[in-house]
Enzyme design. Structure first.
Site, mmCIF file in Angstrom:
data_model
loop_
_atom_site.group_PDB
_atom_site.id
_atom_site.type_symbol
_atom_site.label_atom_id
_atom_site.label_comp_id
_atom_site.label_asym_id
_atom_site.label_seq_id
_atom_site.Cartn_x
_atom_site.Cartn_y
_atom_site.Cartn_z
ATOM 1 C CE1 TYR A 145 -4.363 -1.408 0.780
ATOM 2 C CE2 TYR A 145 -2.922 -3.142 1.620
ATOM 3 C CZ TYR A 145 -4.165 -2.714 1.196
ATOM 4 O OH TYR A 145 -5.205 -3.590 1.179
ATOM 5 C CE1 TYR A 162 -2.091 -7.182 3.398
ATOM 6 C CE2 TYR A 162 -2.853 -6.633 1.181
ATOM 7 C CZ TYR A 162 -3.046 -6.628 2.555
ATOM 8 O OH TYR A 162 -4.180 -6.071 3.076
ATOM 9 N NE ARG A 178 -7.181 -10.306 4.113
ATOM 10 C CZ ARG A 178 -8.123 -9.435 3.745
ATOM 11 N NH1 ARG A 178 -8.002 -8.169 3.971
ATOM 12 N NH2 ARG A 178 -9.218 -9.848 3.149
ATOM 13 C CG HIS A 229 -8.103 -7.256 -0.254
ATOM 14 N ND1 HIS A 229 -6.949 -7.924 0.081
ATOM 15 C CD2 HIS A 229 -8.067 -6.108 0.463
ATOM 16 C CE1 HIS A 229 -6.265 -7.218 0.965
ATOM 17 N NE2 HIS A 229 -6.924 -6.100 1.215
ATOM 18 C CG HIS A 249 -9.629 -2.203 1.611
ATOM 19 N ND1 HIS A 249 -9.992 -2.827 2.776
ATOM 20 C CD2 HIS A 249 -8.354 -2.585 1.374
ATOM 21 C CE1 HIS A 249 -8.973 -3.540 3.238
ATOM 22 N NE2 HIS A 249 -7.963 -3.412 2.398
HETATM 23 FE FE LIG Z 1 -6.176 -4.623 2.499
#
Ligand SMILES: [Fe+2]
Lengths: 212, 221
Positions: B97, B136, B146, B149, B151
């Site tokens: 991120y 990740y 995870r 995806h 959000h």
């Molecule tokens: Fe996330």
């Protein structure tokens, strides 16, 4: 199952965790000061200015990092914005009642004391002043609770406050500090997400469950 | 009256620390208003397509596979959620991120931020372009991943929803704690449905329709 259940045909999208990386830049800092609708405006909302501040703890009484908090409240007249009162002259045009922030466990909201919410919708009870708080965080999807204010006479008959068992009701009441901040009364409302002293949270899932 | 007890996400440390142990309290019927913000519909933004595949005009396209994501937001009765604010954010193709709190070693793509806002149209529709996010490892200590995806946060009307869209075929889907909690609903409701896009700006499209509830039933009767 009652008839209303079957009207709500489409399955709802699942709530999911906000995760630890909610974009900080999505939040406007001035959203935590509801005493001015926009920093460039001279107009001020009616009512007594207050500060509501507190901390958000996890089960180990550590500050919960990266939480998103949202606040929603009535104006000084007890008017909470909704589709049923669009354009009502009773709404304070200098107040919209919605604040939010992403914080590492400590928040501070400048706002005005909400009025007692008057019944505007059929079947509604009158309410004590309250501020609704929604919490998003890594680890769960969404929690909602309501903060009430020490010293308000209607607390004793507020249906939401009274829905909490007596031993934990005080956890929903913000306490007033002796000192003021720039002449403004300060209320403290800490949130304990889990464990000892856990804040009561409410189930605001719609329709299917509570109409059954 | 027995209240709902929230479940703790398996293998998720934060979930164990932050999930309330007491049942949620029922809200009296006489006081349902006020549990979700009701916000005025926003004016249409008029800025055209939200394109997260380029950080700025004239800059190189972000690394990874460009995708289109589109869908429609409606309530349980199928009524469109008009002019809702939709916020989207995701990791880059490497699973990192562009967020100050993401301290992992995954590569940062200088040409990708992966965060944006858009407004639903009069039919509740939305569309944006982005990069297929990487998966990740969220908990290296216990090897918990995870899956890919994106959000989504939906703010509008009397609803308040934060959710995630997932991608079919990710090897980490089946062990994801949130997916496990959602059970059978996950595949039908949370996975983007692949479609071929009209031009070659993007490699593939994913349709993700979102159904919100009025958190305050008063507004939906
Ligand atoms: Fe996330």
């Amino acid at each position: 199952m009652k008839s209303r259940d079957t009207k709500n045909r489409k399955p709802l999208t699942c709530e999911d965790t906000v995760g630890p990386y909610y974009p900080v830049q999505f939040l406007d800092d001035d959203r935590m000061d509801l005493t001015v609708l926009h920093p460039g405006l001279a107009h001020r909302p009616k009512g007594q200015q207050i500060v509501l501040k507190g901390r958000v703890f996890d089960i180990n009484r550590k500050l919960a990092t990266g939480v998103v908090l949202e606040f929603w409240q009535a104006d000084a007249n007890g008017m909470m914005r909704g589709p049923h009162n669009i354009g009502s002259p009773a709404l304070d045009p200098a107040f919209d009642g919605f604040a939010r922030c992403r914080v590492d466990g400590k928040y501070c909201l400048k706002t005005i004391m909400p009025g007692e919410l008057a019944p505007e919708v059929a079947g509604e009870a009158a309410r004590a002043p309250f501020i609704n708080i929604t919490i998003f965080s890594d680890g769960f999807s969404r929690l909602v609770t309501q903060a009430f204010f020490e010293g308000q006479s209607r607390n004793a008959i507020d249906p939401v406050l009274q829905a909490a068992p007596e031993p934990v009701q005080s956890r929903l009441v913000a306490t007033r500090l002796n000192e003021e901040l720039d002449g403004v009364p300060v209320y403290v409302f800490d949130i304990v997400l889990a464990g000892d002293g856990e804040t009561p949270f409410f189930n605001d899932e719609p329709i299917l469950e509570d109409q059954a | 009256m027995s209240g709902k007890i929230l479940r703790i996400g398996p293998t998720d440390n934060t979930s164990d620390e932050r999930t309330p142990r007491s049942p949620l309290l029922a809200i009296p019927k006489t006081a349902r208003r006020g549990f979700a913000p009701w916000l005025n519909p926003r004016p249409a933004s008029g800025t055209g397509l939200l394109d997260l595949t380029h950080i700025a005009p004239g800059k190189p396209r972000a690394q990874g596979s460009a995708i289109e994501v589109s869908g429609r937001i409606s309530d349980g009765y199928g009524r469109p959620l008009r002019r809702a604010v939709i916020e989207v954010w995701s990791a880059n193709t490497h699973g990192r991120y562009a967020h100050k709190d993401d301290q992992t070693d995954y590569e940062l793509d200088p040409d990708f931020i992966g965060m944006g806002k858009l407004i639903s149209d009069d039919d509740g529709g939305y569309v944006f372009h982005t990069i297929l996010p990487g998966h990740y490892i969220a908990r290296p200590d216990i090897g918990r991943w995870r899956p890919r995806h994106i959000h989504f946060s939906i703010l509008g009307g009397a609803s308040r929803l934060i959710t995630q869209m997932y991608f079919k075929g990710d090897p980490h889907n089946d062990t994801d704690p949130m997916r496990i909690l959602m059970g059978d609903k996950w595949e039908a409701l949370q996975v983007g449905k692949e479609y071929a896009t009209a031009d070659n700006t993007t490699d593939v499209g994913y349709r993700f329709d979102i159904t919100v509830a009025g958190k305050d039933a008063v507004f939906f009767e």
